[in-house]
Design an enzyme around this catalytic site. Structure first.
Site, short mmCIF file in Angstrom:
data_model
loop_
_atom_site.label_atom_id
_atom_site.label_comp_id
_atom_site.label_asym_id
_atom_site.label_seq_id
_atom_site.Cartn_x
_atom_site.Cartn_y
_atom_site.Cartn_z
N TRP A 1 0.85 -1.19 0.00
CA TRP A 1 0.00 0.00 0.00
C TRP A 1 0.89 1.24 0.00
CZ3 TRP A 1 -5.30 -0.31 -0.27
CH2 TRP A 1 -5.98 0.91 -0.20
N HIS B 1 -0.22 -5.67 6.98
CA HIS B 1 -1.10 -5.80 5.81
C HIS B 1 -0.31 -6.16 4.55
CE1 HIS B 1 -4.50 -4.21 8.13
NE2 HIS B 1 -3.54 -3.57 8.76
N HIS C 1 -3.73 -10.94 3.50
CA HIS C 1 -3.79 -10.62 4.93
C HIS C 1 -5.22 -10.49 5.43
CE1 HIS C 1 -4.15 -6.68 2.97
NE2 HIS C 1 -4.87 -6.33 4.03
N HIS D 1 -8.24 -2.55 13.02
CA HIS D 1 -7.60 -1.81 11.93
C HIS D 1 -8.34 -0.51 11.63
CE1 HIS D 1 -5.55 -0.94 8.25
NE2 HIS D 1 -6.53 -1.32 7.45
#
Length: 207
Positions: free
Chosen positions: A17, A47, A51, A57
């Site tokens: 990400w 993550h 995952h 989160h």
């Protein structure tokens, strides 16, 4: 029937990400140095790759990874192949009989280059959550980095799934999994206090 590995390989240079911790693995001790063993060190986001998102989160009051029940992530599952959509919600899912399905994996095929983090991908609309809960779904997996759009800050699909009692599995590699029924194992690591965890996810086709 052999097990199908539906995990993304954790490796240096893998897409993560934007802004998240890059994955790295290094040998801290070599067999030559220690005289007996190789010992490695890994650095990665909770993550990274395939995952589980724990409710913590996206909610301060949500359960953390070590508090999640293992049986959520093991058992019968169904793969739906739904390519060509910008988003998937109740309308698209209502066309399929999901009665009694406890673990649903959605193959969107919208992450075209697995070596590059996608600019956009098919996501889940929040109205899918009540429908899935009504059918008995308790785990929703998807083959993209998030159930919500990449630019979302409110994370409506995450919250809707959580409110409906549905746990989230993301970045599953379903490229070799045809639509149908399977046995799934996708256990997160028992990380105390964590907001998520990589998993080794595998599927085996059932008769």
């Amino acid at each position: 029937m052999k097990w199908i590995d539906i995990s993304r390989t954790l490796r240096g240079g893998m897409p993560v990400w934007p802004g998240d911790t890059p994955f790295s693995f290094n040998l801290e001790w070599t067999k030559e140095q220690s005289g007996s063993v190789n010992v490695g060190k890994v650095v990665f986001s909770t993550h990274a790759g395939t995952h589980v998102d724990a409710p913590y989160h996206f909610s301060e009051a949500g359960k953390k990874v070590h508090e999640l029940e293992p049986d959520i992530f093991v058992g019968k599952a169904r793969v739906l192949h739904l390519p060509g959509y910008e988003s998937i919600g109740a309308e698209e899912l209502a066309a399929h009989d999901l009665t009694g399905v406890e673990r649903l994996l959605i193959r969107t095929d919208s992450w075209e280059d697995p070596d590059r983090f996608p600019d956009s991908f098919c996501c889940l609309r929040p109205d899918a959550a009540p429908l899935l809960a009504e059918k008995g779904v308790k785990l929703l997996g998807i083959d993209v980095p998030s159930v919500d759009p990449i630019d979302s800050k409110e994370l409506p699909a995450h919250h809707a799934l959580c409110l409906s009692g549905i746990h989230i599995l993301e970045s599953v590699d379903l490229s070799r999994a045809d639509a149908g029924d399977y046995e799934l194992i996708a256990l997160p690591l028992k990380l105390e206090g964590a907001d998520g965890s990589p998993v080794r996810a595998i599927l085996k086709k059932t008769a």
